[in-house]
Write an enzyme that holds these catalytic residues in place. Structure first.
Site, PDB file in Angstrom:
ATOM      1  N   ARG A   1       3.027   4.705   6.563  1.00  0.00           N
ATOM      2  CA  ARG A   1       3.111   3.984   7.629  1.00  0.00           C
ATOM      3  C   ARG A   1       3.639   2.731   7.206  1.00  0.00           C
ATOM      4  O   ARG A   1       4.329   1.835   8.050  1.00  0.00           O
ATOM      5  CB  ARG A   1       2.307   3.983   8.605  1.00  0.00           C
ATOM      6  CG  ARG A   1       1.504   5.396   9.052  1.00  0.00           C
ATOM      7  CD  ARG A   1       0.273   5.147   9.817  1.00  0.00           C
ATOM      8  NE  ARG A   1      -1.059   4.789   8.883  1.00  0.00           N
ATOM      9  CZ  ARG A   1      -2.090   4.562   9.135  1.00  0.00           C
ATOM     10  NH1 ARG A   1      -2.437   4.670  10.405  1.00  0.00           N
ATOM     11  NH2 ARG A   1      -3.035   4.009   8.072  1.00  0.00           N
TER      12      ARG A   1
ATOM     13  N   HIS B   1      -2.662  -4.154   5.106  1.00  0.00           N
ATOM     14  CA  HIS B   1      -2.217  -3.756   6.732  1.00  0.00           C
ATOM     15  C   HIS B   1      -3.497  -3.309   7.440  1.00  0.00           C
ATOM     16  O   HIS B   1      -4.466  -2.937   6.793  1.00  0.00           O
ATOM     17  CB  HIS B   1      -1.171  -2.642   6.563  1.00  0.00           C
ATOM     18  CG  HIS B   1      -1.595  -1.228   5.907  1.00  0.00           C
ATOM     19  ND1 HIS B   1      -2.301  -0.444   6.510  1.00  0.00           N
ATOM     20  CD2 HIS B   1      -1.806  -0.805   4.632  1.00  0.00           C
ATOM     21  CE1 HIS B   1      -2.690   0.677   5.650  1.00  0.00           C
ATOM     22  NE2 HIS B   1      -2.606   0.350   4.349  1.00  0.00           N
TER      23      HIS B   1
ATOM     24  N   CYS C   1      -6.381   0.334   7.071  1.00  0.00           N
ATOM     25  CA  CYS C   1      -6.224   0.614   5.780  1.00  0.00           C
ATOM     26  C   CYS C   1      -7.296   1.689   5.247  1.00  0.00           C
ATOM     27  O   CYS C   1      -8.542   1.433   5.173  1.00  0.00           O
ATOM     28  CB  CYS C   1      -6.258  -0.541   4.941  1.00  0.00           C
ATOM     29  SG  CYS C   1      -5.983  -0.327   3.178  1.00  0.00           S
TER      30      CYS C   1
ATOM     31  N   ASP D   1       0.395   3.641   1.996  1.00  0.00           N
ATOM     32  CA  ASP D   1       0.220   4.394   3.031  1.00  0.00           C
ATOM     33  C   ASP D   1       1.855   4.564   3.639  1.00  0.00           C
ATOM     34  O   ASP D   1       2.725   3.669   3.636  1.00  0.00           O
ATOM     35  CB  ASP D   1      -0.429   3.349   4.021  1.00  0.00           C
ATOM     36  CG  ASP D   1      -0.753   3.934   5.366  1.00  0.00           C
ATOM     37  OD1 ASP D   1       0.181   4.421   5.850  1.00  0.00           O
ATOM     38  OD2 ASP D   1      -1.982   3.766   5.648  1.00  0.00           O
TER      39      ASP D   1
ATOM     40  N   CYS E   1       1.000  -1.228   0.092  1.00  0.00           N
ATOM     41  CA  CYS E   1      -0.089   0.019  -0.044  1.00  0.00           C
ATOM     42  C   CYS E   1       1.003   1.234  -0.047  1.00  0.00           C
ATOM     43  O   CYS E   1       1.928   1.310   0.707  1.00  0.00           O
ATOM     44  CB  CYS E   1      -0.801  -0.181   1.135  1.00  0.00           C
ATOM     45  SG  CYS E   1      -2.160   1.555   1.091  1.00  0.00           S
TER      46      CYS E   1
END
Length: 213
Positions: free
Chosen positions: A47, A104, A107, A45, A43
């Site tokens: 993080r 994850h 999400c 993302d 992803c």
């Protein structure tokens, strides 16, 4: 500019410390080309850090990241498709032996699939892309019924990983290599709060802690 300056300082540290420490490895990668061990589909993302959570180094992973770590089904009619191109390149040219699809917790893409959206000029591509997460959402709603939204999202995050593995098999070369035993597909789910990864066990049809296999 203040936030960007942090990246500039980080680059200085990388160039003077980390690059120097691995200079021979970087030089070898330039001279001999890349030979990654796996394609990692993760992803976007901020993080989720593929190299950090796998302990991998330069040249180990061929990485493609997108919103929701989705894999679009094989479709020759698509004019532009970065994720599909990365899959084809990794399998046909780099000949990776493994593909990891890593979802994850928390999400945003999966959360968005549980919300209603109206396409506009500002979000038309996002809304279209999120359709790839709808099968997982629908399965979560069907399987959990009146359970909490949090439980439904958690279920959908993991279910989505499995759906993306199925989509991978719609690519002719991926299917061929898998059938020949030359390519192996892995479904992971990374927990942001604990740092733990769970993998999808195809035999028991459930996610289990990575490293316990």
């Amino acid at each position: 500019m203040e936030k960007i300056s942090e990246f500039e300082k980080g680059h200085q540290y990388f160039r003077t410390v980390k690059f120097k420490k691995n200079e021979e490895r970087f030089k070898k990668l330039v001279e001999e080309g890349q030979n990654p061990k796996a394609l990692f589909i993760g992803c976007s993302d901020s993080r989720v850090m593929p190299a950090m959570i796998t302990g991998s180094g330069p040249g180990d992973l061929f990485i493609v990241r997108n919103v929701g770590n989705f894999v679009p089904p094989f479709s020759p009619d698509n004019d532009y498709h970065a994720t599909a191109a990365a899959i084809e390149y990794a399998v046909s040219h780099l000949e990776v032996s493994d593909i990891i699809v890593c979802g994850h917790s928390d999400c945003g893409a999966i959360k968005a699939c549980f919300e209603s959206h109206h396409p506009t000029k500002e979000n038309i591509h996002t809304i279209k892309w999120l359709q790839l997460g709808e099968p997982a959402r629908d399965l979560a709603l069907k399987a959990l019924g009146d359970d909490t939204l949090e439980a439904q999202r958690d279920f959908a995050e993991k279910a989505s990983v499995v759906f993306q593995l199925e989509n991978l098999l719609s690519y002719p070369l991926v299917k061929k290599r898998v059938d020949e035993g030359k390519l192996f597909l892995h479904g992971w789910h990374y927990d942001l709060s604990t740092g733990k990864i769970h993998y999808f066990d195809e035999t028991d049809l459930e996610f289990k802690p990575l490293g316990d296999s």
